[in-house]
Design an enzyme around this catalytic site. Structure first.
Site, PDB file in Angstrom:
ATOM      1  N   SER A   1       3.965  60.942  36.449  1.00 54.86           N
ATOM      2  CA  SER A   1       3.862  60.898  34.988  1.00 54.86           C
ATOM      3  C   SER A   1       2.457  61.357  34.609  1.00 54.86           C
ATOM      4  O   SER A   1       1.548  61.321  35.458  1.00 54.86           O
ATOM      5  CB  SER A   1       4.059  59.447  34.513  1.00 54.86           C
TER       6      SER A   1
ATOM      7  N   TYR B   1       2.704  50.375  34.648  1.00 49.56           N
ATOM      8  CA  TYR B   1       3.304  51.709  34.802  1.00 49.56           C
ATOM      9  C   TYR B   1       2.257  52.687  35.333  1.00 49.56           C
ATOM     10  O   TYR B   1       2.522  53.454  36.253  1.00 49.56           O
ATOM     11  CB  TYR B   1       3.840  52.167  33.442  1.00 49.56           C
TER      12      TYR B   1
END
Ligand code: NAP
Length: 255
Positions: free
Chosen positions: A146, A159
Site C-alpha cells: 500500500s 495497517y
C-alpha cells in the site's frame, strides 16, 4: 496474444475488489485461476462475481474457501491448485483488511487481526507456495502492499505497520529466491474504490477531501488500474524486475 497462457495463478481475497479484478484479468490473459477467499460472492452488491467474469473469459477457475491466517487452510489451497491444474506459477497475496486508528486508540485485538491477515497471511501463503513455485519456469509472487507500506498516513498505525512489513518481506523474499528465478514484487496502491474504503467515501466528506488533496491525479483508482500492473508483474515482461514495490497511486507518494 494472451500473456499468461498455461499459467496457474492463486489469488487470495480474489472474490472482491482489487483481487476480483486481478483474478479476472489473469483469466482474460489465459491463466487458470484459483480464488482463495473467506467468501465466494463479492462484498459489494454492485460488484460482479469473479467467477462470472472468469466464465465469460473461458478461463478455468476454482474457488477454495480459505482464511489466509489459517496455515492448514492455506496449504490446502495450494494443494488444490496443484491437484486441479498440475502446478502453481503465480501467487498473489492480496487478502487484506483495514481499520483506521491512531496507535494509542487501536484495540490490541484489531492490531493482531490486521497484522495476522495482511502480514502473517502473506508470509503463510508464500511459505506454502514457494516449494511449488520452485518447480515453475515462470514463477511470480505479487504482494499487495500500500502507499501506507511506503509512507505513513491514514491514521492507521496497525495497517501501516502491516503493510510496511509486507514491503520489506517482499524485498527479502526477492533476495532469497533470486537464484530460483522467482520474481517477488509488490504493488503499492493509493486510494482504490473498493469495499475497503466505501464507508469513508460515502460518509466522510472531510476524509475524501483530504484523500483528494493528496492524490495529484484527478480521480481515485479503480481495481482495474491495479489489475493491469499485476498482469505485467505476472507476465514474462517483468522477468528482470524483482524486489520492487510499484506504486499505483495517482502520484500520492511522488510528493
Ligand atoms: P476488499 O474489497 O475488502 O476485498 C478483500 C477481499 O479479501 C474480500 O473478499 C475479503 O473478504 C477477503 N479477505 C479478508 N480477510 C481474508 C482472509 N483472512 N483470508 C482470505 N480472504 C480474506 O479489499 P481491497 O480494497 O480489494 O484490498 C485488496 C488488497 O489491496 C488488500 O491487501 C488491501 O490492503 C490492499 N490495498 C487496498 C487499497 C484500497 O484503496 N482499496 C489501497 C492500498 C492497498 P471479507 O470481505 O469477507 O473480509
Amino acid at each position: 496474444m494472451q500473456r499468461l497462457n498455461d499459467r496457474v495463478a492463486l489469488v487470495t481475497g480474489g472474490s472482491s475488489g482489487i483481487g476480483n479484478a486481478i483474478a479476472a484479468a489473469f483469466g482474460r490473459e489465459g491463466a487458470d485461476v484459483v480464488v482463495a477467499d473467506v467468501r465466494r460472492e463479492p462484498k459489494l452488491d454492485d460488484e460482479r462475481s469473479v467467477f462470472d467474469k472468469l466464465d465469460e473469459a473461458d478461463a478455468e477457475s476454482l474457488f477454495v474457501e480459505t482464511d489466509v491466517t489459517d496455515e492448514t487452510a492455506v496449504r490446502e489451497a495450494v494443494e488444490a491448485a496443484v491437484s486441479e491444474y498440475g502446478g502453481l506459477d503465480i501467487l498473489v497475496n492480496n487478502a487484506g483488511i483495514y481499520y483506521q486508528y491512531e496507535a494509542h486508540e487501536t484495540p490490541t485485538e484489531e492490531y493482531d487481526a490486521i497484522t495476522n491477515v495482511n502480514l502473517r497471511g502473506t508470509f503463510l501463503c508464500s511459505k506454502a507456495a514457494i516449494p511449488e513455485l520452485k518447480d515453475s519456469e515462470n514463477a511470480k509472487i505479487i504482494n499487495l502492499s500500500s502507499i501506507f507500506g511506503l509512507v505513513g498516513g491514514g491514521s492507521s498505525a496497525a495497517y501501516c505497520a502491516s503493510k510496511g512489513g509486507v514491503s520489506n518481506l517482499t524485498r527479502q523474499m526477492s533476495l532469497d529466491y533470486a537464484d530460483d528465478e522467482i520474481n517477488v514484487n509488490a504493488i503499492a496502491p493509493g486510494i482504490i474504490k473498493t469495499a475497503q474504503n466505501v464507508e469513508w467515501r460515502e460518509n466522510n466528506p472531510e476524509i475524501v477531501a483530504d484523500w483528494e488533496a493528496k492524490t495529484p491525479w484527478p480521480r481515485f483508482g479503480e481495481p482495474e488500474d491495479v489489475a493491469a500492473v499485476a498482469v505485467f508483474l505476472a507476465s514474462d515482461e517483468s522477468d528482470f524486475i524483482t524486489g520492487d514495490i510499484l506504486s499505483v497511486d495517482g502520484g500520492w507518494t511522488a510528493q
